[in-house]
Write an enzyme that holds these catalytic residues in place. Structure first.
Site, short mmCIF file in Angstrom:
data_model
loop_
_atom_site.label_atom_id
_atom_site.label_comp_id
_atom_site.label_asym_id
_atom_site.label_seq_id
_atom_site.Cartn_x
_atom_site.Cartn_y
_atom_site.Cartn_z
N ASP A 204 -15.76 -14.33 20.56
CA ASP A 204 -15.77 -15.49 20.17
C ASP A 204 -15.57 -16.49 21.44
O ASP A 204 -14.48 -16.82 21.88
CB ASP A 204 -14.98 -15.98 19.06
CG ASP A 204 -15.41 -17.43 18.46
OD1 ASP A 204 -16.15 -18.13 19.45
OD2 ASP A 204 -15.04 -17.73 17.33
N HIS A 205 -16.66 -16.89 22.09
CA HIS A 205 -16.41 -17.67 23.26
C HIS A 205 -15.40 -18.93 23.33
O HIS A 205 -14.87 -19.28 24.19
CB HIS A 205 -17.74 -18.03 24.02
CG HIS A 205 -18.42 -18.97 23.28
ND1 HIS A 205 -19.48 -18.76 22.31
CD2 HIS A 205 -18.85 -20.39 23.29
CE1 HIS A 205 -19.95 -20.14 21.98
NE2 HIS A 205 -19.60 -20.86 22.72
N HIS A 267 -16.23 -19.86 14.76
CA HIS A 267 -15.42 -20.75 15.65
C HIS A 267 -14.70 -21.67 15.15
O HIS A 267 -13.37 -21.64 15.45
CB HIS A 267 -16.75 -21.64 16.46
CG HIS A 267 -17.74 -20.94 17.10
ND1 HIS A 267 -17.32 -19.74 17.89
CD2 HIS A 267 -18.89 -21.20 17.44
CE1 HIS A 267 -18.63 -19.42 18.61
NE2 HIS A 267 -19.44 -20.16 18.28
#
Length: 517
Positions: A204-205, A267
């Protein structure tokens, strides 16, 4: 004793690689958009910074590309999307690590060309066979890709001891993992047949962003904050992830996802978990992830009519972006003219544990909002209506700790102060920290940190299977409620605004309001 090349690098101030073991990184979808925009620029920056271990980067795809063509593709991506311009002296050394294999996940021997090329590249470059497989492909291809990896014998049979074996094999999986709880479990089961959980890195960036990483430091390295993070002192918490751009070229994906799946399920729930978690007893990856999981397990489920009261969804209509007219979501190329896909969602969430009982968490995210901004704001309770806060017509602003994730990374604390002069006049001021102003230079991109962590075997910033499925357990009832509401009109908001009036009403019903960004 360190070798001469390392001593020379240290002498000029270069750092040792965090991940020292040589590795081969195999990118499925290596000629795709994610590789072009994010992965290859991130790897280039790690190389320039001296952080990349001895590495071969092998792109895999259906497109027939020679190595030199792939290197040109990578250079174009770095030129456009890297945080630093290309250094023509540094580029040849990095480019020599790039290779491409035309292979398919179809058929019994579709990945045979990949296996042969990996053996050749690793032999020629003296690499020990440590491999990382990156699934930069749509989630619908996760299962067939890992099954083909297994059929092609590119990894040994799954074993709980495999994670410590040498050479190592690891898998990076991009979000979204499934589109609901059942599909996520199906994907996780298929991957678990090939890779042990300790080998899997669900990326998950957002968790690689510098300010997100700093949340744990801010909370647990400063004694002034942690005692305040509970229901006694905190009135509520807001998490906003606002995007100014529209759906762009991603209509095919977005029509199937929507804001709830695309942003909230991964996110935003991860951000919530980090801001609300208990102090871990160590920084071991599983210890930290256990505490985040405990938060997700404590989320009060929203089911049936409760969804209608606590969740708002909407879709952007025509409006303006930087003064220029932009079309409505339904008029975007590739979007169904009758689409009910939400481009905005706001939620009121409760965490049922001792620390946060009674403290509402308000989340909102959307496309085509007034500006690009991601922030977590912790709103402390107001001081009693006495002394300096005794005048009902001049109420003091509550203290707010604001953690800016993007674009202006940093944090601020709002406090009340006396205005100089003979009269006692109280005025709100900010103690403000900016990463750029304090540390200078450009902040490393999220993928740089995350790729390096996978190479080092550090899973702290990656989602474990139980966390992914627990997040889906929270989100899926909301999706099911919406599925049954096909006739009710979908709220809209003008492009360039801060969302629909229904979102304002959601938070206003509790006597609060959204923080201006």
């Amino acid at each position: 004793m360190a070798d001469a090349s390392l001593l020379e690098r240290l002498a000029v101030g270069e750092t040792m690689p965090m991940a020292a073991e040589p590795v081969t990184l195999v990118i499925f979808g290596g000629a795709g958009d994610l590789a072009h925009r994010k992965l290859l620029p991130a790897l280039y920056n790690l190389s320039v910074d001296g952080l990349l271990p001895r590495t071969a980067i092998v792109g895999v795809g259906r497109k027939p590309l020679a190595d030199e063509e792939y290197r040109a593709f990578a250079k174009d991506g770095v030129s456009q999307f890297s945080r630093r311009p290309i250094d023509e002296q540094a580029w040849p050394a990095f480019a020599s690590n790039l290779f491409f294999v035309n292979a398919s996940i179809d058929g019994e021997h579709g990945l045979a060309p990949l296996g042969s090329r990996l053996d050749l590249v690793e032999h020629e470059r003296g690499l020990p066979g440590n491999r990382i497989y990156y699934l930069a492909v749509p989630s619908s291809l996760f299962v067939p890709t890992v099954q083909q990896i297994q059929r092609s014998r590119l990894v040994p049979p799954v074993d709980t001891e495999t994670r410590n074996a040498r050479p190592f094999n690891r898998l990076i999986v991009e979000k979204p993992i499934g589109h609901d709880l059942d599909s996520a479990r199906t994907i996780d089961d298929a991957i678990a047949d090939v890779f042990d959980e300790g080998q899997i890195y669900r990326i998950d960036h957002y968790l690689g962003k510098e300010t997100v990483q700093n949340i744990l430091v801010l909370r647990f390295a400063n004694s002034i904050f942690e005692p305040l993070f509970n229901q006694r002192y905190v009135d509520h918490v807001q998490i906003t992830v606002a995007e100014a751009e529209g759906v762009g070229t991603r209509a095919g994906y977005y029509e199937q996802a929507g804001a709830l799946r695309d942003m909230v399920q991964n996110h935003m729930l991860q951000l919530l978990a980090m801001i609300a978690m208990e102090p871990p007893h160590s920084l071991d990856a599983d210890v930290v992830r256990d505490e985040k999981l405990a938060v997700l397990q404590s989320l009060r489920r929203l089911i049936g009519e409760e969804v209608d009261r606590k969740v708002v969804r909407a879709q952007y209509s025509a409006g303006f972006d930087m003064g220029k007219p932009v079309c409505a979501y339904r008029d975007e190329p590739g979007v169904d003219p009758a689409s009910r896909t939400e481009t905005f969602v706001a939620l009121q969430i409760c965490i049922d544990n001792w620390r946060w009982a009674g403290v509402p968490f308000f989340l909102r995210t959307g496309k085509r909002l007034a500006k690009r901004s991601s922030e977590i704001s912790v709103h402390l309770k107001s001081v009693p209506p006495i002394l300096f806060n005794g005048d009902p017509a001049r109420k003091l602003d509550p203290n707010i700790l604001s953690i800016r994730i993007q674009p202006d990374e940093g944090f601020s604390l709002g406090i009340s102060s006396k205005v100089p002069g003979p009269r006692v006049t109280v005025y709100p001021v900010k103690m403000d920290f900016h990463y750029g102003a304090t540390f200078g230079g450009t902040t490393p991109e999220a993928y740089e940190r995350l790729l390096l962590d996978v190479m080092a075997g550090d899973a702290t910033l990656f989602m474990r299977r139980d966390a992914v499925e627990t997040a889906w357990q929270f989100v899926t009832p909301i999706l099911e409620r919406w599925t049954g509401q096909t006739s009710a009109p979908l709220p809209t908001y003008s492009a360039g605004s801060w969302g629909p009036p229904e979102a304002d009403a959601l938070i206003r019903a509790t006597g609060r309001s959204w923080r201006a960004l």
